[in-house]
Design a protein around this motif. Structure first.
Motif, PDB file in Angstrom:
ATOM      1  N   ARG A 164      42.049  -2.992   3.090  1.00  0.00           N
ATOM      2  CA  ARG A 164      40.828  -3.394   2.395  1.00  0.00           C
ATOM      3  C   ARG A 164      40.227  -2.187   1.683  1.00  0.00           C
ATOM      4  NH1 ARG A 164      40.356  -5.890   7.411  1.00  0.00           N
ATOM      5  NH2 ARG A 164      40.323  -8.184   7.351  1.00  0.00           N
ATOM      6  N   THR A 165      39.487  -2.443   0.624  1.00  0.00           N
ATOM      7  CA  THR A 165      38.695  -1.404  -0.017  1.00  0.00           C
ATOM      8  C   THR A 165      37.229  -1.715   0.253  1.00  0.00           C
ATOM      9  OG1 THR A 165      38.838  -2.663  -2.079  1.00  0.00           O
ATOM     10  CG2 THR A 165      40.337  -0.812  -1.812  1.00  0.00           C
ATOM     11  N   VAL A 166      36.493  -0.713   0.662  1.00  0.00           N
ATOM     12  CA  VAL A 166      35.099  -0.913   1.057  1.00  0.00           C
ATOM     13  C   VAL A 166      34.231   0.152   0.404  1.00  0.00           C
ATOM     14  CG1 VAL A 166      35.638  -2.020   3.261  1.00  0.00           C
ATOM     15  CG2 VAL A 166      35.456   0.484   3.147  1.00  0.00           C
ATOM     16  N   VAL A 167      32.994  -0.220   0.144  1.00  0.00           N
ATOM     17  CA  VAL A 167      31.984   0.743  -0.277  1.00  0.00           C
ATOM     18  C   VAL A 167      31.183   1.108   0.962  1.00  0.00           C
ATOM     19  CG1 VAL A 167      29.958   1.176  -1.698  1.00  0.00           C
ATOM     20  CG2 VAL A 167      31.847  -0.167  -2.615  1.00  0.00           C
ATOM     21  N   VAL A 168      31.124   2.405   1.273  1.00  0.00           N
ATOM     22  CA  VAL A 168      30.439   2.856   2.479  1.00  0.00           C
ATOM     23  C   VAL A 168      29.263   3.749   2.118  1.00  0.00           C
ATOM     24  CG1 VAL A 168      32.492   2.685   3.917  1.00  0.00           C
ATOM     25  CG2 VAL A 168      32.001   4.834   2.736  1.00  0.00           C
ATOM     26  N   TYR A 189      22.968   4.730  -7.774  1.00  0.00           N
ATOM     27  CA  TYR A 189      23.320   5.788  -6.821  1.00  0.00           C
ATOM     28  C   TYR A 189      24.619   6.476  -7.213  1.00  0.00           C
ATOM     29  CZ  TYR A 189      19.826   3.338  -4.042  1.00  0.00           C
ATOM     30  OH  TYR A 189      18.664   2.749  -3.621  1.00  0.00           O
ATOM     31  N   ASP A 190      24.727   7.745  -6.820  1.00  0.00           N
ATOM     32  CA  ASP A 190      25.956   8.495  -7.073  1.00  0.00           C
ATOM     33  C   ASP A 190      27.092   7.991  -6.196  1.00  0.00           C
ATOM     34  OD1 ASP A 190      24.709  10.082  -8.911  1.00  0.00           O
ATOM     35  OD2 ASP A 190      24.425  11.784  -7.556  1.00  0.00           O
ATOM     36  N   PHE A 191      28.304   8.026  -6.768  1.00  0.00           N
ATOM     37  CA  PHE A 191      29.514   7.781  -5.982  1.00  0.00           C
ATOM     38  C   PHE A 191      30.215   9.122  -5.787  1.00  0.00           C
ATOM     39  CE2 PHE A 191      28.788   3.403  -6.674  1.00  0.00           C
ATOM     40  CZ  PHE A 191      29.549   2.714  -5.731  1.00  0.00           C
ATOM     41  N   LEU A 192      30.499   9.443  -4.532  1.00  0.00           N
ATOM     42  CA  LEU A 192      31.155  10.704  -4.222  1.00  0.00           C
ATOM     43  C   LEU A 192      32.663  10.542  -4.348  1.00  0.00           C
ATOM     44  CD1 LEU A 192      29.099  11.826  -1.096  1.00  0.00           C
ATOM     45  CD2 LEU A 192      28.654  12.256  -3.508  1.00  0.00           C
ATOM     46  N   VAL A 193      33.299  11.444  -5.072  1.00  0.00           N
ATOM     47  CA  VAL A 193      34.733  11.414  -5.313  1.00  0.00           C
ATOM     48  C   VAL A 193      35.289  12.776  -4.943  1.00  0.00           C
ATOM     49  CG1 VAL A 193      36.538  11.128  -7.043  1.00  0.00           C
ATOM     50  CG2 VAL A 193      34.472   9.733  -7.172  1.00  0.00           C
ATOM     51  N   ALA A 194      36.364  12.789  -4.169  1.00  0.00           N
ATOM     52  CA  ALA A 194      36.957  14.063  -3.760  1.00  0.00           C
ATOM     53  C   ALA A 194      37.819  14.625  -4.882  1.00  0.00           C
ATOM     54  CB  ALA A 194      37.753  13.896  -2.476  1.00  0.00           C
ATOM     55  N   GLU A 195      38.621  15.607  -4.569  1.00  0.00           N
ATOM     56  CA  GLU A 195      39.388  16.331  -5.583  1.00  0.00           C
ATOM     57  C   GLU A 195      40.305  15.399  -6.373  1.00  0.00           C
ATOM     58  OE1 GLU A 195      42.469  18.815  -3.426  1.00  0.00           O
ATOM     59  OE2 GLU A 195      41.234  18.074  -1.799  1.00  0.00           O
ATOM     60  N   PRO A 196      40.677  15.782  -7.600  1.00  0.00           N
ATOM     61  CA  PRO A 196      41.549  14.932  -8.416  1.00  0.00           C
ATOM     62  C   PRO A 196      42.824  14.569  -7.675  1.00  0.00           C
ATOM     63  CG  PRO A 196      40.691  16.746  -9.725  1.00  0.00           C
ATOM     64  CD  PRO A 196      40.295  17.020  -8.291  1.00  0.00           C
ATOM     65  N   GLY A 197      43.198  13.292  -7.779  1.00  0.00           N
ATOM     66  CA  GLY A 197      44.409  12.832  -7.126  1.00  0.00           C
ATOM     67  C   GLY A 197      44.177  12.235  -5.759  1.00  0.00           C
ATOM     68  N   CYS A 198      42.949  12.327  -5.242  1.00  0.00           N
ATOM     69  CA  CYS A 198      42.713  11.788  -3.913  1.00  0.00           C
ATOM     70  C   CYS A 198      42.506  10.286  -3.986  1.00  0.00           C
ATOM     71  CB  CYS A 198      41.513  12.463  -3.250  1.00  0.00           C
ATOM     72  SG  CYS A 198      39.931  11.833  -3.825  1.00  0.00           S
ATOM     73  N   THR A 199      42.530   9.659  -2.843  1.00  0.00           N
ATOM     74  CA  THR A 199      42.463   8.200  -2.761  1.00  0.00           C
ATOM     75  C   THR A 199      41.171   7.649  -3.337  1.00  0.00           C
ATOM     76  OG1 THR A 199      43.852   8.230  -0.800  1.00  0.00           O
ATOM     77  CG2 THR A 199      42.552   6.262  -1.161  1.00  0.00           C
ATOM     78  N   SER A 200      40.053   8.294  -3.035  1.00  0.00           N
ATOM     79  CA  SER A 200      38.780   7.730  -3.472  1.00  0.00           C
ATOM     80  C   SER A 200      38.692   7.647  -4.990  1.00  0.00           C
ATOM     81  CB  SER A 200      37.615   8.562  -2.925  1.00  0.00           C
ATOM     82  OG  SER A 200      37.752   9.920  -3.273  1.00  0.00           O
ATOM     83  N   GLU A 201      39.175   8.682  -5.690  1.00  0.00           N
ATOM     84  CA  GLU A 201      39.134   8.644  -7.149  1.00  0.00           C
ATOM     85  C   GLU A 201      40.092   7.589  -7.689  1.00  0.00           C
ATOM     86  OE1 GLU A 201      39.175  11.586 -11.002  1.00  0.00           O
ATOM     87  OE2 GLU A 201      40.190  12.244  -9.187  1.00  0.00           O
ATOM     88  N   MET A 202      41.277   7.486  -7.074  1.00  0.00           N
ATOM     89  CA  MET A 202      42.242   6.490  -7.513  1.00  0.00           C
ATOM     90  C   MET A 202      41.690   5.078  -7.336  1.00  0.00           C
ATOM     91  SD  MET A 202      44.557   4.135  -6.091  1.00  0.00           S
ATOM     92  CE  MET A 202      44.949   4.769  -4.480  1.00  0.00           C
ATOM     93  N   ALA A 215      28.396   3.689 -13.213  1.00  0.00           N
ATOM     94  CA  ALA A 215      27.963   4.455 -12.046  1.00  0.00           C
ATOM     95  C   ALA A 215      28.226   5.945 -12.255  1.00  0.00           C
ATOM     96  CB  ALA A 215      28.692   3.974 -10.795  1.00  0.00           C
ATOM     97  N   GLN A 216      27.431   6.773 -11.615  1.00  0.00           N
ATOM     98  CA  GLN A 216      27.583   8.218 -11.721  1.00  0.00           C
ATOM     99  C   GLN A 216      28.549   8.704 -10.638  1.00  0.00           C
ATOM    100  OE1 GLN A 216      26.142  10.134 -14.199  1.00  0.00           O
ATOM    101  NE2 GLN A 216      25.634   8.099 -14.980  1.00  0.00           N
ATOM    102  N   LEU A 217      29.593   9.440 -11.045  1.00  0.00           N
ATOM    103  CA  LEU A 217      30.563   9.964 -10.102  1.00  0.00           C
ATOM    104  C   LEU A 217      30.278  11.443  -9.855  1.00  0.00           C
ATOM    105  CD1 LEU A 217      33.884   8.389 -11.438  1.00  0.00           C
ATOM    106  CD2 LEU A 217      32.266   7.464  -9.785  1.00  0.00           C
ATOM    107  N   HIS A 235      24.132  11.427   0.884  1.00  0.00           N
ATOM    108  CA  HIS A 235      24.237  12.082  -0.418  1.00  0.00           C
ATOM    109  C   HIS A 235      24.885  11.203  -1.483  1.00  0.00           C
ATOM    110  CE1 HIS A 235      22.741  15.968   0.913  1.00  0.00           C
ATOM    111  NE2 HIS A 235      23.463  15.817   2.012  1.00  0.00           N
ATOM    112  N   GLY A 236      25.243   9.979  -1.154  1.00  0.00           N
ATOM    113  CA  GLY A 236      25.839   9.078  -2.134  1.00  0.00           C
ATOM    114  C   GLY A 236      26.650   7.995  -1.451  1.00  0.00           C
ATOM    115  N   LEU A 237      27.350   7.215  -2.263  1.00  0.00           N
ATOM    116  CA  LEU A 237      28.217   6.149  -1.783  1.00  0.00           C
ATOM    117  C   LEU A 237      29.668   6.557  -2.005  1.00  0.00           C
ATOM    118  CD1 LEU A 237      26.388   3.163  -3.552  1.00  0.00           C
ATOM    119  CD2 LEU A 237      25.929   4.068  -1.262  1.00  0.00           C
ATOM    120  N   SER A 238      30.575   5.932  -1.284  1.00  0.00           N
ATOM    121  CA  SER A 238      32.006   6.186  -1.486  1.00  0.00           C
ATOM    122  C   SER A 238      32.770   4.873  -1.450  1.00  0.00           C
ATOM    123  CB  SER A 238      32.565   7.118  -0.405  1.00  0.00           C
ATOM    124  OG  SER A 238      32.074   8.432  -0.565  1.00  0.00           O
TER     125      SER A 238
END
Length: 309
Positions: A164-168, A189-202, A215-217, A235-238
Motif C-alpha cells: 500500500r502507499t500511505v500519506v503519513v 503542507y510540505d511533503f518531505l522527500v529523501a535523496e534522489p532515487g529514494c522510494t518516497s520521491e519515486m 504541493a511543496q516538496l 515538519h511535514g507529510l510523507s
C-alpha cells in the motif's frame, strides 16, 4: 588471460586511479602498472587513458569492464564450487523494503524454504535506487528488490509483491485529527522527500503527482530514518510504502491520513542477472519465498483477474 590483470583493471575503474587501486589491492603501484600493461598487451588495445593524477577508461576499456567483472565473478564461483562451499547470492534492496519485509524473506530462505539444496551465503546491500542500479549494472549484485517506478526493466525481472502507499504525518499534525483529508487540504503542507532515487520521491512522481499537484516538496538529504523522524516531529507529510513505516505506525510515532482519494498499491519488482551458476537454484527459491511473503496478496489477485479479462 591472468585474472590478476582483470582484477587490477577493475580496481582502477572503481577507484579512479592506479595509486588508489594499488592501495586497495595491497600492491605496489609499479606492480599494478605492470599488470595493466600486460593486460593491454594481451588485448592489443589500451584500456586506460592516463590523465594527470588519475586514469579513465578508454572506449575499449569501457566495453571490457562488464565482461571483466563477469569473469571475476565466474572465477569466484568456480573457487567456491571446487572448495565445496555454498553458493553466494548478492542481494540488494531499497531501504523501504529492507526495513521490515526483506529480513522476513531472508529468514524464511535461511530456515529451510526450498530444502537444504537452497542454502547459500547471502550478502545483503541496502541502499537507495540509484546506488542499487549502479551496483547491479557493475555486476556487484546478483538480484535487486525495488518498488516499481514505471520504468521498463532490462533483463530478467518479475513482480514478487505489492504494498500500500500511505500519506503519513506526526500524531500532532493538524490533519491527523481529520476524519477525511482531501487533496486541497494536503496542498497546504510540505511533503518531505529523501535523496534522489529514494522510494518516497519515486512514489510521489508515479503515484501521487495527480493527487499532490501543486504541493511543496522539501528535499531531505539523508536516510529514510531521518525523514521518518522529521515527519514524526511535525515538519511535514510523507508519501511512503506502508512497509517503510510499519514500526512507526505501531508505536504511534506516525499516523496515516484518511485520504478522500485512494492511492493505488505499488508493485515490488525483483531484477536478476542471468547465468548465476550454482546460485541459480537459490535465486529461484528466493523469488518463490518473496511471492509467498507478498505484503498485499489481494493486489496480486486483482492484477491476475484484470490480466485474464
Amino acid at each position: 588471460m591472468d585474472s590478476r590483470y582483470l582484477r587490477a583493471f577493475v580496481a582502477v575503474a572503481d577507484h579512479g586511479g592506479i595509486s588508489s587501486a594499488a592501495q586497495a589491492l595491497g600492491y605496489a603501484q609499479s606492480s599494478l602498472s605492470a599488470q595493466l600493461k600486460r593486460l593491454e598487451a594481451d588485448l592489443g588495445v589500451s584500456v586506460l587513458v592516463r590523465q594527470g593524477a588519475g586514469s579513465v577508461l578508454s572506449e575499449a576499456g569501457a566495453r571490457l569492464l562488464p565482461y571483466a567483472r563477469e569473469a571475476l565473478e565466474l572465477e569466484e564461483q568456480m573457487r567456491r564450487v571446487a572448495r565445496g562451499a555454498r553458493p553466494r547470492l548478492r542481494i540488494g534492496a531499497q531501504q523501504s523494503l529492507a526495513h521490515v519485509w526483506m529480513p522476513e524473506v531472508l529468514a524464511a530462505l535461511e530456515y529451510g524454504a526450498g530444502g537444504a539444496e537452497a542454502g547459500a551465503d547471502v550478502e545483503l546491500t541496502v541502499a537507495n535506487r540509484r546506488t542499487l542500479e549502479q551496483a547491479f549494472c557493475a555486476g556487484e549484485l546478483d538480484v535487486v528488490f525495488q518498488y516499481d517506478n514505471g520504468m521498463r526493466a532490462l533483463g530478467p525481472h518479475a513482480v514478487v509483491g505489492h504494498d500500500r502507499t500511505v500519506v503519513v504525518a506526526g500524531p500532532g499534525h493538524p490533519l491527523a485529527r481529520e476524519e477525511e483529508v482531501t487533496p486541497e487540504q494536503l496542498l497546504g503542507y510540505d511533503f518531505l522527500v529523501a535523496e534522489p532515487g529514494c522510494t518516497s520521491e519515486m512514489l510521489v512522481d508515479r503515484f501521487g503527482r495527480d493527487l499532490l499537484a501543486g504541493a511543496q516538496l522539501a528535499m531531505i538529504q539523508g536516510s529514510l530514518s531521518a525523514l521518518l523522524r522529521l515527519t514524526g516531529h511535525g515538519h511535514g507529510l510523507s508519501l511512503l510504502p506502508e512497509l517503510a513505516v510499519t514500526r512507526e505506525l505501531q508505536e504511534g510515532e506516525l499516523v496515516t491520513l484518511p485520504l478522500a482519494e485512494r492511492i493505488r498499491p505499488v508493485s515490488i519488482v525483483a531484477q536478476w542477472r542471468p547465468r548465476l551458476g550454482p546460485a541459480e537454484h537459490t535465486l529461484r527459491v528466493l523469488l518463490d519465498v518473496a511471492r509467498r511473503a507478498d505484503p498485499l496478496p489481494e493486489a496480486a489477485d486483482t492484477a491476475r483477474t484484470a490480466k485474464a479479462s
